[in-house]
Design a protein around this motif. Structure first.
Motif, PDB file in Angstrom:
ATOM      1  N   PHE A   1       0.952  -1.407   0.052  1.00  0.00           N
ATOM      2  CA  PHE A   1       0.041  -0.135  -0.027  1.00  0.00           C
ATOM      3  C   PHE A   1       0.805   1.134   0.025  1.00  0.00           C
ATOM      4  N   SER A   2       1.079   1.903  -1.132  1.00  0.00           N
ATOM      5  CA  SER A   2       1.486   3.220  -1.062  1.00  0.00           C
ATOM      6  C   SER A   2       0.936   4.236  -1.574  1.00  0.00           C
ATOM      7  N   PRO A   3       0.444   4.936  -0.508  1.00  0.00           N
ATOM      8  CA  PRO A   3      -0.420   6.374  -0.722  1.00  0.00           C
ATOM      9  C   PRO A   3       0.463   7.350  -1.628  1.00  0.00           C
ATOM     10  N   GLY A   4       1.651   7.311  -1.551  1.00  0.00           N
ATOM     11  CA  GLY A   4       2.362   8.383  -2.144  1.00  0.00           C
ATOM     12  C   GLY A   4       2.991   7.896  -3.357  1.00  0.00           C
ATOM     13  N   GLY A   5       2.478   6.754  -3.794  1.00  0.00           N
ATOM     14  CA  GLY A   5       3.324   6.222  -5.037  1.00  0.00           C
ATOM     15  C   GLY A   5       4.548   5.729  -5.064  1.00  0.00           C
ATOM     16  N   GLY A   6       4.950   5.648  -3.706  1.00  0.00           N
ATOM     17  CA  GLY A   6       6.538   5.259  -3.454  1.00  0.00           C
ATOM     18  C   GLY A   6       6.623   3.906  -3.313  1.00  0.00           C
ATOM     19  N   ALA A   7       7.700   3.269  -3.547  1.00  0.00           N
ATOM     20  CA  ALA A   7       7.638   1.740  -3.534  1.00  0.00           C
ATOM     21  C   ALA A   7       7.976   1.283  -2.038  1.00  0.00           C
ATOM     22  N   ASP A   8       6.954   1.399  -1.061  1.00  0.00           N
ATOM     23  CA  ASP A   8       7.397   0.907   0.056  1.00  0.00           C
ATOM     24  C   ASP A   8       7.363  -0.472   0.216  1.00  0.00           C
ATOM     25  N   GLY A   9       7.815  -1.067   1.360  1.00  0.00           N
ATOM     26  CA  GLY A   9       8.074  -2.293   1.513  1.00  0.00           C
ATOM     27  C   GLY A   9       6.824  -3.403   1.584  1.00  0.00           C
ATOM     28  N   LEU A  10       6.922  -4.542   1.110  1.00  0.00           N
ATOM     29  CA  LEU A  10       6.005  -5.612   1.051  1.00  0.00           C
ATOM     30  C   LEU A  10       5.366  -6.172   2.352  1.00  0.00           C
ATOM     31  N   THR A  11       4.585  -6.453   2.487  1.00  0.00           N
ATOM     32  CA  THR A  11       3.960  -7.204   3.584  1.00  0.00           C
ATOM     33  C   THR A  11       3.679  -8.562   3.089  1.00  0.00           C
ATOM     34  N   PHE A  12       4.295  -9.645   3.759  1.00  0.00           N
ATOM     35  CA  PHE A  12       4.120 -11.162   3.103  1.00  0.00           C
ATOM     36  C   PHE A  12       3.376 -11.868   3.994  1.00  0.00           C
ATOM     37  N   GLY A  13       2.463 -12.842   3.428  1.00  0.00           N
ATOM     38  CA  GLY A  13       2.117 -13.719   4.088  1.00  0.00           C
ATOM     39  C   GLY A  13       3.065 -14.905   4.560  1.00  0.00           C
ATOM     40  N   LYS A  14       2.449 -15.893   5.330  1.00  0.00           N
ATOM     41  CA  LYS A  14       3.533 -16.736   5.778  1.00  0.00           C
ATOM     42  C   LYS A  14       3.653 -17.984   5.064  1.00  0.00           C
ATOM     43  N   GLY A  15       3.013 -17.886   3.948  1.00  0.00           N
ATOM     44  CA  GLY A  15       3.336 -18.909   2.830  1.00  0.00           C
ATOM     45  C   GLY A  15       2.655 -20.321   2.845  1.00  0.00           C
ATOM     46  N   THR A  16       2.304 -20.917   1.578  1.00  0.00           N
ATOM     47  CA  THR A  16       1.662 -22.072   1.438  1.00  0.00           C
ATOM     48  C   THR A  16       2.771 -22.953   0.997  1.00  0.00           C
TER      49      THR A  16
END
Lengths: 113, 114
Positions: free
Chosen positions: B93-108
């Protein structure tokens, strides 16, 4: 090889020593991210840097951890006075300007004895 | 902070079966990404989604960005042995359009039984 390059791939340190992990982003990428991954877990964001600037370090512990991305050379994640809980895989990713598509390196696996 | 719930945690399937996994979020995202990670390697991007409702395919893989912007699914059709690995969803989620870090799920974890 045009991919994200990380070294060392494996690093063993004793408690109290320093660990330095290096990351060279893909050619043309000026955004670098560091993530930590514990066994059986997803990746946890640590820090986001552009050349010479830290943009977001909200995921990085306040003490012992630091990161830089100098004008010349690779990005460095530095962990001082390592403890056993620092043992993990540390992944670097890079991206071109603000797309959200991060390209990951193969990781550096730190083991603290 | 934002949290991603990814399910199932693991899947044991027969070769040739179809696979479906999904992620839900407590908040909205502007971008959903799906990655695959093999043992000892870094995650590799499979599919990127940028618009709510978007449905995108990459070979036998299909992913959709949920209308509410709080969920995404990944389908794999006719699984083959090389599909084995850990699949991660990631949201941004980048409200300013910047490449903020990703939030990851725990994986399948996908395991294919002979």
């Amino acid at each position: 090889n045009a991919g994200v390059m990380q070294n060392p791939r494996h690093l063993v340190r004793r408690r109290g020593q320093e660990a330095r992990l290096r990351c060279s982003p893909m050619k043309g990428h000026s955004h670098v991210y560091w993530y930590r991954q514990l066994p059986e877990e997803g990746l946890k964001f640590m820090v986001y840097l552009q050349k010479e600037n830290i943009i977001d370090e909200s995921g990085m512990p306040k003490e012992r951890f630091s990161a830089e991305f100098p004008k010349e050379g690779p990005s460095i994640l530095r962990i001082q006075q390592v403890v056993r809980g620092d043992s993990a895989a540390y992944f670097c990713a890079s991206s071109p300007s603000a797309t959200g598509e991060l390209f990951f390196g193969e990781g550096s696996r730190l083991t603290v004895l | 902070g934002q949290q991603l719930n990814q399910s199932p945690q693991s899947m044991f399937i027969q070769e040739g079966e179809d696979v479906s996994m999904n992620c839900t979020s407590s908040s909205i995202f502007n971008t959903w990404l799906w990655y695959k990670q093999d043992p000892g390697e870094g995650p590799v991007l499979l599919i990127a989604l940028y618009k709510a409702g978007e449905l995108t395919s990459n070979g036998r893989l299909t992913a959709q960005f949920g209308i509410t912007r709080k969920d995404s699914f990944l389908n794999i059709s006719a699984s083959i042995p090389s599909d084995v690995g850990i699949y991660f969803c990631a949201g941004q989620f980048s409200p300013g359009g910047g490449a903020d870090g990703l939030t990851f799920g725990k994986g399948t974890h996908l395991i294919i039984q002979p």
